[in-house]
Motif scaffolding. Structure first.
Motif, PDB file in Angstrom:
ATOM      1  N   LEU A 236       1.034  -0.808  -0.499  1.00 60.08           N
ATOM      2  CA  LEU A 236       0.485   0.226   0.557  1.00 60.08           C
ATOM      3  C   LEU A 236       0.800   1.466  -0.520  1.00 60.08           C
ATOM      4  O   LEU A 236       1.114   1.445   0.557  1.00 60.08           O
ATOM      5  N   GLU A 237       0.773   1.716  -1.429  1.00 58.97           N
ATOM      6  CA  GLU A 237       1.350   3.013  -1.164  1.00 58.97           C
ATOM      7  C   GLU A 237       0.729   4.937  -1.552  1.00 58.97           C
ATOM      8  O   GLU A 237       0.461   4.391  -1.942  1.00 58.97           O
ATOM      9  N   VAL A 238       1.515   5.265  -0.287  1.00 63.08           N
ATOM     10  CA  VAL A 238       0.422   6.699  -0.305  1.00 63.08           C
ATOM     11  C   VAL A 238       1.244   7.728  -0.980  1.00 63.08           C
ATOM     12  O   VAL A 238       2.281   7.627  -0.423  1.00 63.08           O
ATOM     13  N   ASN A 239       0.931   8.433  -2.362  1.00 65.40           N
ATOM     14  CA  ASN A 239       2.066   8.912  -2.405  1.00 65.40           C
ATOM     15  C   ASN A 239       1.192  10.158  -3.014  1.00 65.40           C
ATOM     16  O   ASN A 239       0.869  10.191  -4.847  1.00 65.40           O
ATOM     17  N   GLY A 240       2.254  11.172  -3.322  1.00 61.04           N
ATOM     18  CA  GLY A 240       1.202  12.871  -3.326  1.00 61.04           C
ATOM     19  C   GLY A 240      -0.569  12.013  -3.402  1.00 61.04           C
ATOM     20  O   GLY A 240      -0.601  12.107  -1.819  1.00 61.04           O
ATOM     21  N   ASP A 241      -0.940  12.942  -4.256  1.00 63.22           N
ATOM     22  CA  ASP A 241      -2.245  12.247  -4.104  1.00 63.22           C
ATOM     23  C   ASP A 241      -3.145  10.986  -5.207  1.00 63.22           C
ATOM     24  O   ASP A 241      -4.251  10.414  -5.467  1.00 63.22           O
ATOM     25  N   LYS A 242      -1.588   9.747  -5.431  1.00 67.13           N
ATOM     26  CA  LYS A 242      -2.343   8.332  -5.092  1.00 67.13           C
ATOM     27  C   LYS A 242      -2.317   7.905  -4.430  1.00 67.13           C
ATOM     28  O   LYS A 242      -1.010   7.768  -4.047  1.00 67.13           O
ATOM     29  N   LEU A 243      -2.680   6.303  -4.277  1.00 64.65           N
ATOM     30  CA  LEU A 243      -2.916   5.191  -2.938  1.00 64.65           C
ATOM     31  C   LEU A 243      -2.581   4.246  -4.408  1.00 64.65           C
ATOM     32  O   LEU A 243      -3.744   3.544  -5.371  1.00 64.65           O
ATOM     33  N   ASN A 244      -1.260   4.025  -4.103  1.00 63.54           N
ATOM     34  CA  ASN A 244      -1.502   2.689  -4.765  1.00 63.54           C
ATOM     35  C   ASN A 244      -0.787   1.350  -4.623  1.00 63.54           C
ATOM     36  O   ASN A 244      -0.808   0.957  -3.600  1.00 63.54           O
ATOM     37  N   ILE A 245      -1.722   0.053  -5.297  1.00 66.04           N
ATOM     38  CA  ILE A 245      -1.643  -1.467  -4.497  1.00 66.04           C
ATOM     39  C   ILE A 245      -0.485  -2.136  -5.072  1.00 66.04           C
ATOM     40  O   ILE A 245      -1.213  -2.286  -6.590  1.00 66.04           O
ATOM     41  N   VAL A 246       0.000  -3.046  -5.041  1.00 66.22           N
ATOM     42  CA  VAL A 246       0.584  -3.805  -6.087  1.00 66.22           C
ATOM     43  C   VAL A 246       0.856  -4.932  -4.624  1.00 66.22           C
ATOM     44  O   VAL A 246       1.071  -5.281  -3.841  1.00 66.22           O
ATOM     45  N   GLY A 247       0.591  -6.274  -6.179  1.00 67.68           N
ATOM     46  CA  GLY A 247       0.972  -7.280  -6.008  1.00 67.68           C
ATOM     47  C   GLY A 247       2.139  -8.333  -5.836  1.00 67.68           C
ATOM     48  O   GLY A 247       1.782  -8.049  -7.939  1.00 67.68           O
TER      49      GLY A 247
ATOM     50  N   ALA B 233      -5.296   4.998  -6.903  1.00 67.96           N
ATOM     51  CA  ALA B 233      -6.561   5.319  -7.041  1.00 67.96           C
ATOM     52  C   ALA B 233      -6.341   6.800  -7.156  1.00 67.96           C
ATOM     53  O   ALA B 233      -5.435   6.875  -6.302  1.00 67.96           O
ATOM     54  N   THR B 234      -7.205   7.973  -7.304  1.00 70.76           N
ATOM     55  CA  THR B 234      -6.739   9.561  -7.496  1.00 70.76           C
ATOM     56  C   THR B 234      -7.502   9.475  -5.574  1.00 70.76           C
ATOM     57  O   THR B 234      -8.866   9.543  -5.640  1.00 70.76           O
ATOM     58  N   LEU B 235      -6.157  10.341  -4.983  1.00 71.07           N
ATOM     59  CA  LEU B 235      -6.697  10.487  -3.545  1.00 71.07           C
ATOM     60  C   LEU B 235      -7.888  12.284  -3.593  1.00 71.07           C
ATOM     61  O   LEU B 235      -6.866  12.605  -4.747  1.00 71.07           O
ATOM     62  N   ASP B 236      -7.903  12.526  -2.385  1.00 67.80           N
ATOM     63  CA  ASP B 236      -8.904  13.934  -2.380  1.00 67.80           C
ATOM     64  C   ASP B 236      -7.683  15.140  -2.677  1.00 67.80           C
ATOM     65  O   ASP B 236      -8.026  15.937  -2.047  1.00 67.80           O
ATOM     66  N   GLN B 237      -6.606  15.137  -2.192  1.00 68.60           N
ATOM     67  CA  GLN B 237      -5.844  15.403  -1.061  1.00 68.60           C
ATOM     68  C   GLN B 237      -4.166  14.738  -0.892  1.00 68.60           C
ATOM     69  O   GLN B 237      -4.191  13.633  -1.501  1.00 68.60           O
ATOM     70  N   SER B 238      -3.431  15.621  -1.173  1.00 71.22           N
ATOM     71  CA  SER B 238      -1.866  15.034  -1.787  1.00 71.22           C
ATOM     72  C   SER B 238      -1.551  14.596   0.092  1.00 71.22           C
ATOM     73  O   SER B 238      -1.254  15.891   0.892  1.00 71.22           O
ATOM     74  N   TYR B 239      -0.470  14.206   0.493  1.00 69.77           N
ATOM     75  CA  TYR B 239       0.109  13.713   1.410  1.00 69.77           C
ATOM     76  C   TYR B 239       1.818  13.199   1.423  1.00 69.77           C
ATOM     77  O   TYR B 239       2.172  12.991  -0.271  1.00 69.77           O
ATOM     78  N   GLU B 240       2.624  12.728   2.348  1.00 65.13           N
ATOM     79  CA  GLU B 240       3.843  12.286   2.430  1.00 65.13           C
ATOM     80  C   GLU B 240       3.281  11.251   1.363  1.00 65.13           C
ATOM     81  O   GLU B 240       3.296  10.507   2.192  1.00 65.13           O
ATOM     82  N   LYS B 241       4.997  10.836   1.046  1.00 69.50           N
ATOM     83  CA  LYS B 241       5.543   9.088   0.177  1.00 69.50           C
ATOM     84  C   LYS B 241       5.192   8.459   1.516  1.00 69.50           C
ATOM     85  O   LYS B 241       6.277   8.430   2.879  1.00 69.50           O
ATOM     86  N   THR B 242       4.567   7.407   1.903  1.00 63.38           N
ATOM     87  CA  THR B 242       4.494   6.336   2.870  1.00 63.38           C
ATOM     88  C   THR B 242       4.193   4.829   2.366  1.00 63.38           C
ATOM     89  O   THR B 242       3.042   4.955   1.073  1.00 63.38           O
ATOM     90  N   GLU B 243       4.725   3.969   2.163  1.00 65.09           N
ATOM     91  CA  GLU B 243       4.750   3.215   2.190  1.00 65.09           C
ATOM     92  C   GLU B 243       4.454   1.312   3.250  1.00 65.09           C
ATOM     93  O   GLU B 243       5.521   1.519   3.781  1.00 65.09           O
ATOM     94  N   VAL B 244       3.121   0.856   3.265  1.00 64.89           N
ATOM     95  CA  VAL B 244       3.201  -0.430   4.043  1.00 64.89           C
ATOM     96  C   VAL B 244       2.729  -1.877   3.564  1.00 64.89           C
ATOM     97  O   VAL B 244       2.228  -1.294   2.215  1.00 64.89           O
ATOM     98  N   ILE B 245       3.556  -2.658   3.589  1.00 62.09           N
ATOM     99  CA  ILE B 245       3.036  -4.142   3.268  1.00 62.09           C
ATOM    100  C   ILE B 245       1.433  -5.192   3.985  1.00 62.09           C
ATOM    101  O   ILE B 245       2.318  -5.260   5.230  1.00 62.09           O
ATOM    102  N   LEU B 246       0.770  -5.055   3.565  1.00 62.16           N
ATOM    103  CA  LEU B 246      -0.339  -5.453   4.364  1.00 62.16           C
ATOM    104  C   LEU B 246      -0.320  -7.261   3.828  1.00 62.16           C
ATOM    105  O   LEU B 246      -0.026  -7.327   2.811  1.00 62.16           O
TER     106      LEU B 246
END
Length: 366
Positions: free
Chosen positions: A160-171, A182-195
């Motif tokens: 799960l990667e939040v990067n700017g206004d994008k939520l990216n999900i990769v498997g 998916a495009t989010l309604d605001q921008s965020y700092e780049k953050t990633e976690v493995i669910l």
């Protein structure tokens, strides 16, 4: 300590939380659910120490209760009762009595105070919201590409990667990779976690197909999901996820578009005679023609032929047919685009309507 509740009101929430209860565990209390009732609300909580689901039921009843009870036995009792049954629960010492009509069950309990509750992690957090239906669609587009019990433990989950206004999900499992965004309604700092894999599978089960919002909080080593009456807390996998940008090819020139069901059914037929262990299939591309060819160790052969709009170079590439069938079963668009560079490169699968979706499969020698 006594409460009264209708079977219908209890059954679905009970089913939702018991999904994570482990069948085999060294801690007996983890076979149990935490059941807390007061102020006309019942809260059910289950955990396996890696993730926790809590669910609140609004109910008009009197009484208070706080105990832990076998998740499986309570669910089985609930399922077996008639539809409109009223269940009376009375807790005394280390036993709980359930009465419904002429039925009576006497179960063992363990103290609520001993239940290992997971609490929200403190620290810096990112909080995003999107609709439940959107998140469910994103997860279903990628979850089938996760590894299962891989020694590279960081592949047994989704990025799960939040990067700017994008939520990216990769498997990815190392042989194929599925990416969606998916495009989010605001921008965020780049953050990633493995669910973890189990969290992903439970989430897909719990999310409904509505525009209702889900809030996702990413904190220190933990992700929290809040939606409907459900709160889900999950630990994350500690590890470095592969750089997916290096895997997703750019500029594959040899492309064709095909109807999803047409190529899916052709691949399913061709796969019948593929080698059971390697599941190989050859894709042979010539002028306006695609052949799907499979053989097995008994020298049997299947061949499927499709007419396609293709005037690029002649190609003959082998793939694991299961990986291609998986993607065709998990995307909903009717028009699918296959792209190749040459006979030794990966295959990129995209869809005509969703610019954010990309699926990459590595070739195999056949």
């Amino acid at each position: 300590m006594q409460i009264k509740i209708n079977r219908e009101v209890l059954l679905k929430p009970l089913t939702n939380v018991t999904g994570i209860v482990e069948r085999r565990h060294t801690l007996p209390i983890l076979y149990n659910l935490l059941l807390e009732a007061k102020n006309n609300k019942i809260q059910l909580t289950a955990t396996d120490l890696e993730m926790q689901i809590s669910l609140t039921i609004e109910n008009t009843f009197n009484g208070e209760l706080s105990t832990t009870i076998s998740a499986k036995k309570l669910l089985d009792i609930c399922r077996s009762l008639p539809d409109s049954a009223e269940i009376d629960m009375t807790n005394k010492d280390s036993r709980i009595t359930l009465k419904a009509g002429k039925s009576r069950f006497n179960l063992q309990t363990l103290p609520a105070a001993d239940y290992p509750i997971m609490t929200k992690a403190a620290g810096e957090q990112i909080k995003i919201t999107l609709s439940q239906i959107a998140l469910k669609k994103l997860l279903k587009q990628v979850e089938f590409a996760m590894a299962q019990q891989d020694i590279r433990y960081y592949l047994n989950g989704l990025l799960l990667e939040v990067n700017g206004d994008k939520l990216n999900i990769v498997g990815t499992d190392g042989h194929r990779l599925s990416f969606t965004s998916a495009t989010l309604d605001q921008s965020y700092e780049k953050t990633e976690v493995i669910l973890p894999r189990k969290t992903v599978i439970e989430l897909i089960k719990l999310l409904n197909d509505s525009e209702e919002e889900i809030t996702i909080e990413i904190t220190n080593g933990q992700v929290n999901f809040a939606f409907s009456d459900i709160k889900l807390i999950s630990k994350v996998i500690d590890g470095k996820f592969p750089d997916y940008n290096r895997v997703i090819p750019q500029g594959h020139q040899n492309t064709f578009t095909v109807n999803r069901l047409q190529i899916l059914t052709a691949m399913q037929r061709a796969s019948i005679l593929s080698n059971e262990k390697y599941r190989g299939i050859r894709m042979v591309l010539t002028n306006n023609n695609l052949k799907l060819i499979s053989t097995n160790t008994e020298q049997e052969e299947a061949e499927e032929e499709l007419e396609i709009d293709y005037q690029k170079e002649v190609l003959d590439i082998g793939f694991n047919v299961t990986y291609l069938i998986d993607v065709l079963n998990n995307v909903s668009d009717e028009e699918i685009i296959f792209s190749f560079a040459d006979a030794n490169s990966s295959c990129l699968v995209t869809t005509a309507n969703d610019q954010n979706y990309k699926y990459v499969v590595m070739p195999m020698r056949i």
